[in-house]
Design an enzyme around this catalytic site. Sequence first.
Site, short mmCIF file in Angstrom:
data_model
loop_
_atom_site.label_atom_id
_atom_site.label_comp_id
_atom_site.label_asym_id
_atom_site.label_seq_id
_atom_site.Cartn_x
_atom_site.Cartn_y
_atom_site.Cartn_z
N THR A 109 -0.24 -1.73 6.95
CA THR A 109 0.90 -1.08 8.34
C THR A 109 1.57 -0.69 8.79
OG1 THR A 109 2.25 -2.92 7.24
CG2 THR A 109 -0.10 -3.79 7.82
N ASP A 204 11.11 9.53 -2.56
CA ASP A 204 10.18 10.50 -3.65
C ASP A 204 11.27 11.24 -4.18
OD1 ASP A 204 9.10 8.65 -3.77
OD2 ASP A 204 7.14 9.71 -2.73
#
Length: 210
Positions: A109, A204
């Site tokens: 979503t 990341d």
Amino acid sequence: MSTKPFIMDHPLIQHKLTLVRDKHTGSKEFRELISEIATLMCYEATRDLPLTEVEIETPVAVAKTKVLSGRKLAFVPILRAGMGMLDGVMQLVPAAKVGHIGLYRDPETCEPVEYYCKLPSDIAERDVIVIDPMLATGGSAIDAIKMIKQRGVTSIKFMCIIAAPEGLAALTAAHPDVKVYCAALDDHLNDHKYIVPGLGDAGDRIYGTK
């Protein structure tokens, strides 16, 4: 209120921003640069802190000079990428307290999901600066600020390194009283809700978890 953020165009910030955007910059250097940019940005974001006059003795004479007055500061990084900015801002204000808000983006979503919230007990008495490297859709920032306001905080700033126009508009609509500080306002979000040109996934790249 205008959706225009305070964009920090200092040459040192802009130079370091170019380096963090570069896909060839490794995690160690990326972490160091994010922290350095945060320190430089914090200098500007705290420019309006109130001062009061005090009298001290120097080795030569009595002097009237300034110290910070009024309410104290708290930094609230949005986990996990916001932690990459924390050491940098604490370099300038080591006495500040720190809260943590954990939000992640649902991959289906793209909406933020809360998993953690721990704030100082006296947070309502403090000026709060929320930190997160990226303002993309604005969902995480909006929810984090809502959680902080629910604790009675009335003075909140949001500091990010790169913002997307969509996220900035959403944040300003939801919290028009929150001043936004950033180093760059980029072009748009792509279909995966990443900022373009951006710098990829800040979390990341900070932690090497690509």
